[in-house]
Design an enzyme around this catalytic site. Structure first.
Site, PDB file in Angstrom:
ATOM      1  CG  HIS A 171      -1.212   1.547   6.868  1.00  0.00           C
ATOM      2  ND1 HIS A 171      -1.604   2.818   7.212  1.00  0.00           N
ATOM      3  CD2 HIS A 171      -1.579   1.401   5.576  1.00  0.00           C
ATOM      4  CE1 HIS A 171      -2.184   3.412   6.181  1.00  0.00           C
ATOM      5  NE2 HIS A 171      -2.179   2.553   5.178  1.00  0.00           N
TER       6      HIS A 171
ATOM      7  CG  ASP B 197      -1.822   1.138   1.363  1.00  0.00           C
ATOM      8  OD1 ASP B 197      -1.994   1.866   0.373  1.00  0.00           O
ATOM      9  OD2 ASP B 197      -2.396   1.334   2.463  1.00  0.00           O
TER      10      ASP B 197
ATOM     11  CD  GLU C 234      -3.250   7.132  -0.155  1.00  0.00           C
ATOM     12  OE1 GLU C 234      -4.341   6.542  -0.279  1.00  0.00           O
ATOM     13  OE2 GLU C 234      -2.351   6.741   0.613  1.00  0.00           O
ATOM     14  CD  GLU C 235      -1.219   6.042   4.054  1.00  0.00           C
ATOM     15  OE1 GLU C 235      -1.630   6.401   5.170  1.00  0.00           O
ATOM     16  OE2 GLU C 235      -1.797   5.182   3.375  1.00  0.00           O
TER      17      GLU C 235
END
Length: 291
Positions: A253, A110, A142-143
């Protein structure tokens, strides 16, 4: 990942986490600090089992209580390694194929898996004619607020958008059926809901029809507590029909995630088929918000 917050006088580093980490995934892990002189290996140390109380043994340590140990005796030794505040910190998690299976173990699926899907789709479409203008975008940050997708959508101004992400699976012990229904190895997925995006329904129908025609299994999923770049694409300009396609992934994650190569290959097949079907008429039909 994270970044170095400060260097202590006795040579330890405190760390600012970036993105959505579980605190229990951070303890006693290996990391690499990207310093000015090259990579520096580190570990998030823990209190020794021989001295902690019974209560402390069962406790989750908060991220703010953790320190990186790089083997230095003082701050001068740390800086001699080329490390200082603001340097990136990434998980130290080598890739491997898991015990001769089609499952791949590694960090940051991810969303490195989405990047890989894009690269392979570009390779397949490199010499294929297409009436539309195609933009392939790999974003950053993005995170921490969908920042790359925001600026990319401002630049591209797309008519329609496909986001490629890592999914969430519910085929592990302890999973609740209402959290996610996806399974590893059962094909690519499409999110019908997440916290950042409600996908365009006509676009969803097009994805379903394309997958059926190509005999690609498609997993339908709804996940709360999940955001992705399609949220910014969808809101850009005057509104953009968007879908979020995902490669099912275990243990996002964290240091070590797992994907199925079969799911990856099928996702590439699906993306190539979708792009092939997005001619002018189909794009106009999807973008017709009046119907």
């Amino acid at each position: 990942g994270g970044m170095v917050r400060r260097v202590t006088a006795n040579g330890f580093l405190s760390m600012q986490m970036l993105g959505g980490w579980l605190d229990q995934a951070l303890v006693d892990q290996r990391w690499i600090v990207v310093g000015s002189k090259g990579p520096v290996h580190a570990v998030t140390g823990i209190r020794d089992v021989h001295v902690v109380s019974a209560e402390e043994r069962a406790r989750v340590y908060s991220r703010d209580s953790l320190f990186l140990d790089v083997g230095a005796k003082n701050a001068d030794e740390v800086r001699a390694m080329g490390v200082d505040a603001g340097d990136p910190v990434v998980p130290d998690s080598p890739f491997l194929i898991l015990n001769g299976t089609d499952q791949y173990l590694g960090k940051a699926w991810d969303d490195r898996v989405g990047c890989a899907v894009i690269v392979e789709a570009m390779r397949r479409l490199g010499n294929a004619p297409h009436k539309a203008q195609l933009f392939f975008v790999i974003t950053t940050q993005e995170e921490i607020g969908l920042r790359g997708a925001h600026t990319a959508a401002d630049f591209v101004k797309p008519d329609v958008g496909i986001a490629l992400e890592a999914g969430v699976v519910g085929d592990v012990p302890g999973a609740h059926p209402e959290e996610t229904q996806a399974r590893l190895g059962a094909g690519p997925g499409i999110f019908l809901f997440d916290t950042s995006t409600l996908p365009n329904r006509k676009f969803v129908q097009f994805v379903e029809e394309t997958a059926h025609a190509a005999q690609i299994p498609l997993q339908l999923d709804l996940v709360q507590g999940y955001g992705d770049d399609s949220g910014e694409i969808q809101k850009s300009t005057a509104g953009v029909p968007t879908v979020n396609l995902v490669v099912p992934t275990r243990y996002t994650h964290a240091h070590n995630g797992i994907i199925s190569r079969k799911d990856f290959d099928r996702m590439v097949d699906l993306l190539v088929a979708l792009i092939g079907g997005l001619d002018d008429a189909k794009v106009r039909q999807i973008r017709d918000f009046a119907q």
